[in-house]
Design a protein around this motif. Structure first.
Motif, PDB file in Angstrom:
ATOM      1  N   ASN A 148      18.940  31.923  31.542  1.00  0.00           N
ATOM      2  CA  ASN A 148      19.109  31.445  32.895  1.00  0.00           C
ATOM      3  C   ASN A 148      19.314  32.462  33.882  1.00  0.00           C
ATOM      4  N   GLN A 149      19.818  33.666  33.800  1.00  0.00           N
ATOM      5  CA  GLN A 149      19.693  34.919  34.605  1.00  0.00           C
ATOM      6  C   GLN A 149      18.382  35.306  35.001  1.00  0.00           C
TER       7      GLN A 149
ATOM      8  N   GLU B 107      17.171  32.521  37.285  1.00  0.00           N
ATOM      9  CA  GLU B 107      17.668  32.494  38.546  1.00  0.00           C
ATOM     10  C   GLU B 107      17.947  33.469  39.519  1.00  0.00           C
ATOM     11  N   LEU B 108      18.001  34.877  38.786  1.00  0.00           N
ATOM     12  CA  LEU B 108      18.350  35.997  39.753  1.00  0.00           C
ATOM     13  C   LEU B 108      17.187  36.414  40.190  1.00  0.00           C
ATOM     14  N   PRO B 109      17.043  36.722  41.607  1.00  0.00           N
ATOM     15  CA  PRO B 109      15.680  36.954  42.175  1.00  0.00           C
ATOM     16  C   PRO B 109      14.983  38.379  41.756  1.00  0.00           C
ATOM     17  N   GLY B 110      13.953  38.360  41.292  1.00  0.00           N
ATOM     18  CA  GLY B 110      13.337  39.693  40.915  1.00  0.00           C
ATOM     19  C   GLY B 110      13.832  40.235  39.610  1.00  0.00           C
ATOM     20  N   LEU B 111      14.767  39.458  38.992  1.00  0.00           N
ATOM     21  CA  LEU B 111      15.015  40.097  37.513  1.00  0.00           C
ATOM     22  C   LEU B 111      14.098  40.254  36.607  1.00  0.00           C
ATOM     23  N   ALA B 112      13.564  38.979  36.374  1.00  0.00           N
ATOM     24  CA  ALA B 112      12.530  38.689  35.376  1.00  0.00           C
ATOM     25  C   ALA B 112      11.106  39.597  35.503  1.00  0.00           C
ATOM     26  N   GLN B 113      10.855  39.820  37.031  1.00  0.00           N
ATOM     27  CA  GLN B 113       9.515  40.620  37.109  1.00  0.00           C
ATOM     28  C   GLN B 113       9.803  42.324  37.004  1.00  0.00           C
TER      29      GLN B 113
ATOM     30  N   PHE C 229      18.661  28.576  23.980  1.00  0.00           N
ATOM     31  CA  PHE C 229      19.762  29.313  24.757  1.00  0.00           C
ATOM     32  C   PHE C 229      20.716  28.286  25.001  1.00  0.00           C
ATOM     33  N   VAL C 230      20.588  26.980  24.983  1.00  0.00           N
ATOM     34  CA  VAL C 230      21.317  25.893  25.421  1.00  0.00           C
ATOM     35  C   VAL C 230      22.234  25.303  24.411  1.00  0.00           C
ATOM     36  N   TYR C 231      23.696  25.646  24.526  1.00  0.00           N
ATOM     37  CA  TYR C 231      24.473  25.376  23.422  1.00  0.00           C
ATOM     38  C   TYR C 231      24.739  23.753  22.994  1.00  0.00           C
ATOM     39  N   GLU C 232      24.606  23.027  24.310  1.00  0.00           N
ATOM     40  CA  GLU C 232      24.761  21.569  23.849  1.00  0.00           C
ATOM     41  C   GLU C 232      23.615  20.855  23.310  1.00  0.00           C
ATOM     42  N   THR C 233      22.450  21.618  23.085  1.00  0.00           N
ATOM     43  CA  THR C 233      21.185  21.054  22.655  1.00  0.00           C
ATOM     44  C   THR C 233      21.294  21.215  20.879  1.00  0.00           C
ATOM     45  N   HIS C 234      21.597  22.632  20.594  1.00  0.00           N
ATOM     46  CA  HIS C 234      21.313  22.990  18.970  1.00  0.00           C
ATOM     47  C   HIS C 234      22.888  22.871  18.479  1.00  0.00           C
ATOM     48  N   PHE C 235      23.961  22.755  19.238  1.00  0.00           N
ATOM     49  CA  PHE C 235      25.335  22.854  18.550  1.00  0.00           C
ATOM     50  C   PHE C 235      25.981  21.603  18.845  1.00  0.00           C
TER      51      PHE C 235
END
Length: 908
Positions: free
Chosen positions: A133-134, A137-143, A774-780
């Motif tokens: 999610n970070q 959602e965080l501008p420029g982080l992934a790039q 990475f989504v807890y409520e899907t796999h746990f």
């Protein structure tokens, strides 16, 4: 393990980034998730500690944990207090490995050992569940991360490619032009014929091949390459090339016809008996020409040897025969007579069928041979020491000095391991690329104070300078995380990494560090290199094979006595049994007159506690042998995940109800072999990592990334278990089942299964989409401590499940019963010391169903949370089918364990 893969030369074997786990002994919050480069910071500097002495007083433990030499402590204080990031004045980041990596080079003058320390900022700090999610959602982080991890090299290339492609057809020669050019150039050089012809990537199809009439124009051709064309018809291709009666080498790689390689190869070899190289592989007819080609004697400019009567191979000193599909070296040209000067030989990647003794005899005859590269394990055995001893003239074995092999006793060595680069497709998003690549760069620490360890680790990626440090077994720098508290308080703590030289470094030298600093063979260093290197798969596949063979041989005979009635407890004075407990539900709901709650442990007949009672606790609290405790000795064989797997495997081998499970602390090599085997077969490679002894899915991760699996070892001991990628679903959602097992005795084994069980549901629809991992409520499914509990009454669940899947729950229930019984039989057989006449206990057994409705064991829990059992009334689905009141749960549990009753339970 005694084996080790060596990576001594950083230029030949660069890796990417990681660091083993550090425990920071002061509690602090991780710094904000995304940190701009130092030059972009606009925040005022925090007030530093007033003096160096204050700094040492506040950070003394941290300084000691970092390993920074005391002589550099003041220098660190000066740079931290002034926020001096001066690495740019000393170092330069350079691209390497064709843009797939970066490296760090010292550009300033010489840097003596331990002469300076440098601050490295953290570009990204995160906890693993928040990573995806970070990045979104965080501008420029992934790039920024994509650029730092070199996974963006194709993102901005489309325009350039379009420009480069404009008019390309106007400049590209067609096959006919190339043929005419070759003829003209041969005549200009005074040659009467062309011996070497390359017609690669020219869109040649079957019809064009016929129209070129190559055999009439080049009747004496020795080498022909038609790689990368559009040839499809086996008959056409075979008929044309077999007209070349002098042909020694033929390359048809990357043509559609390559799919029929075996059939076509047979036809071509029959028609060209002198062919020695076919599609880069040696044919059974290989000889002097093929060896000369690999030794640099023959090539486009020199396709044949013109000096009659002389040995063409006599001047070869280095011969690379790797990956040539050679099955035997017993070939007349491969001899010391023909190659008396041969000093370096590479025979990696060949399925040699010669015996070990035959190969040793042959290699010993080469008087000048000093360097050998060979697969280990492989055709010369699986022991580097024995290979070096058998070839006394060898100076280097797989790039490692023989003297060093003898000195260290390493059985498996390799200095030529290739780096493990991130892999992606053009369609993958930037975020998915970074998530895949981050395990080659991320480093970790865990926060702690004097009382407890933080439940989840902090991961971080160093800035561009720090992330350019590559690996070496003999590094010249060291890196460590450091928490700086500028105001002397934990609230002001900011995380950095500190970098200092541990050797003398000259200008122009590459700066390296040991990614596995402090990790030796006792901690499986060799296997852990696989996180960064393409280590020899054959070794791990053999380890996996041995692991499986060992499991297949495990069938311990049961030594259990026949079940018999275990006496009920009673006091000699006729009073109710006194129960001491620290569990609120027991205190509230144990209301039977046969029991009374006491607040004094020493006065209790029964001690029912959620904490471990060992010998030390017994001494401190005064617990005596007459008191019954709700735990069995050595029950760790059930309730600790690595011991549970070991217990089951020792007793039953590899039962269908236990997913393939590996203790990462001791079984990393066979796990890697299992991963490679599945990768080779194209089967699912999704795994779940679970800490040995943590509940509530803390520090539990689902991944298909081998580097991630290995790197997660740094956050604490874990098991790695094959993920149940296709579970049975309830209305599209994942679920598991919690059963309660009552144990009166281990020998004889007296087990009961509570008739009440409950289902735990995930909140989100099940999917294997990468982001969902990475989504807890899907796999746990455990939502007691996070998320929202989606309670489903058991009878309603069973009814709806039967309707949805057209199954009978009683059939499933019987399979679950048999599995649970087998688990406890395994414990009683493998660990007979569990038996104790003063122990009675309940255990939670978590079970999942696969798509065939077969049960899979997840874990066994000591003193399980029975809140739901006490909270909800439910119908008994078995036996009397009466309504079981939640408030009576502990009444019938205690009745079974201590009074010999069997209400609302069934004997296993």
């Amino acid at each position: 393990l005694p084996e080790a893969f060596r990576t001594e030369n950083p230029h030949k074997s660069p890796l990417l980034l990681s660091l083993h786990s550090h425990s920071i002994l002061n509690s602090a919050q991780p710094r904000p998730s995304y940190t701009l480069p130092p030059t972009a910071k606009n925040m005022p500097a925090a007030a530093p500690p007033r003096t160096y002495e204050d700094f040492v007083k506040v950070h003394g433990v941290l300084l000691a944990a970092s390993g920074l030499p005391r002589s550099l402590h003041r220098r660190l204080f000066d740079k931290l207090s002034s926020e001096t990031f001066d690495g740019g004045a000393y170092f330069q980041v350079e691209p390497c490995e064709e843009g797939r990596q970066r490296r760090l080079v010292l550009t300033a003058g010489a840097l003596p050992r331990e002469s300076d320390v440098f601050l490295v900022d953290h570009a990204w700090t995160f906890r693993l569940p928040d990573a995806y999610n970070q990045l979104l959602e965080l501008p420029g982080l992934a790039q920024r991360m994509a650029a730092l991890m070199c996974v963006d090299i194709d993102l901005n290339s489309s325009d350039a490619e379009e420009t480069e492609g404009v008019g390309e057809e106007n400049f590209k020669l067609n096959a006919a032009d190339v043929v005419e050019n070759e003829i003209r150039e041969a005549k200009e050089k005074g040659n009467d014929t062309v011996r070497w012809l390359e017609l690669e990537e020219m869109d040649i199809d079957d019809d064009m091949l016929l129209s070129l009439e190559l055999t009439s124009k080049f009747p004496d051709l020795l080498a022909l390459s038609l790689c990368g064309n559009k040839l499809k018809n086996v008959g056409v291709v075979a008929e044309e090339v077999t007209k070349f009666k002098s042909l020694r080498a033929l390359w048809l790689n990357n043509n559609p016809v390559e799919k029929c390689d075996v059939q076509m190869e047979q036809q071509i070899l029959k028609g060209c008996p002198g062919l020695e190289i076919y599609n880069s592989r040696f044919t059974p007819n290989y000889g002097e020409w093929a060896l000369g080609f690999c030794g640099g004697v023959y090539g486009k400019d020199n396709p044949d040897f013109g000096h009659q009567g002389e040995s063409p191979l006599k001047n070869i000193t280095s011969l690379d025969l790797s990956d040539r599909c050679i099955r035997s070296l017993k070939n007349k040209p491969f001899s010391p007579v023909e190659m008396p000067l041969l000093s370096h030989l590479n025979i990696r990647g060949n399925p040699l069928e010669d015996s070990v003794s035959e190969l040793f005899t042959l290699l010993k005859r080469f008087p000048s041979l000093q360097s050998l590269e060979v697969d280990i394990p492989g055709p010369l055995g699986d022991n580097a020491v024995e290979i070096a001893e058998s070839l006394p003239n060898i100076y280097l074995l797989n790039g490692v000095k023989a003297s060093k092999i003898f000195e260290t006793g390493k059985l498996l060595v390799d200095s030529m391991l290739q780096p493990r680069f991130p892999e992606w497709t053009a369609e993958e998003s930037v975020v998915d690329r970074v998530v895949n690549a981050m395990w080659l760069y991320a480093m970790t620490y865990r926060l702690a104070d004097e009382e407890k360890l933080d439940e989840s680790s902090v991961w971080y990626v160093m800035d561009e300078l720090g992330s350019a440090l590559r690996h070496s077994d003999e590094p010249n720098f060291r890196v460590a995380p450091f928490l700086y508290m500028p105001e002397g308080t934990l609230e002001s703590a900011v995380s950095y990494s500190i970098l200092w030289s541990i050797r003398n470094v000259d200008s122009g030298d590459e700066c390296t560090r040991d990614f596995l600093f402090g990790i030796g063979e006792d901690k499986q260093r060799s296997a852990r290199l696989t996180a960064y290197f393409h280590t020899p798969q054959n070794y791990f596949l053999q380890e996996y094979k041995k692991f499986c063979q060992n499991l297949q041989s495990k069938r311990l005979p049961s030594s259990l006595g026949k079940s018999s009635f275990v006496r009920s407890l009673c006091r000699s004075d006729g009073e109710p049994l006194h129960v001491y407990t620290d569990i609120p539900q027991v205190e509230e709901f144990l209301t039977r007159p046969e029991f009374v709650i006491t607040s004094e442990m020493k006065d209790a007949d029964i001690i029912w506690t959620s904490t471990q009672v060992d010998e030390e606790v017994k001494k401190v609290t005064g617990i005596t042998e007459r008191q019954v405790i709700n735990q069995f000795p050595f029950e760790a064989c059930l309730v600790m995940k690595h011991h549970l797997a070991d217990t089951v495997q020792k007793a039953h081998g590899s039962p269908e109800w236990l997913q393939p499970t590996y203790n990462l602390e001791t079984q990393l090599s066979p796990l890697i072999g299992d991963y490679f085997s599945r990768e080779k077969d194209g089967t699912n490679n999704l795994w779940i990592l679970k800490p040995w002894n943590m509940a509530r899915t803390i520090d539990t991760t689902v991944t298909d990334n081998l580097s991630a699996i290995i790197r997660m070892m740094e956050t604490g001991p874990k098991i790695c278990q094959k993920y149940i990628e296709h579970p049975a679903l309830f209305q599209g959602k994942k679920f598991d089942l919690r059963y309660v097992v009552l144990v009166r005795s281990i020998n004889p084994l007296e087990l009961f299964l509570a008739d009440v069980f409950w289902v735990r549901l995930a909140n989100n629809p099940y999917t294997l989409e990468k982001r969902s991992l990475f989504v807890y409520e899907t796999h746990f499914t455990v939502m007691n401590y996070r998320g929202t509990i989606n309670h489903k009454n058991t009878p309603d669940f069973v009814k709806e499940f039967e309707q949805e899947h057209n199954v009978q729950w009683l059939d499933i229930h019987e399979r679950v019963r048999m599995m649970i019984k087998s688990v406890f039989e395994a414990a009683a057989t493998v660990q007979p010391e569990m038996h104790s006449p003063t122990s009675r206990a309940i255990y939670g057994v978590d079970v999942m169903l696969d798509t065939n409705f077969q049960p899979k064991l997840l874990e066994v829990t000591y003193c399980p949370d029975c809140t739901r059992a006490c909270k909800y009334d439910t119908e008994n689905l078995f036996g009397t089918k009466n309504v079981v009141k939640g408030r009576d749960f502990y009444n019938y549990v205690f009745g079974c364990l201590f009074l010999g009753e069997e209400n609302n339970v069934s004997r296993l």
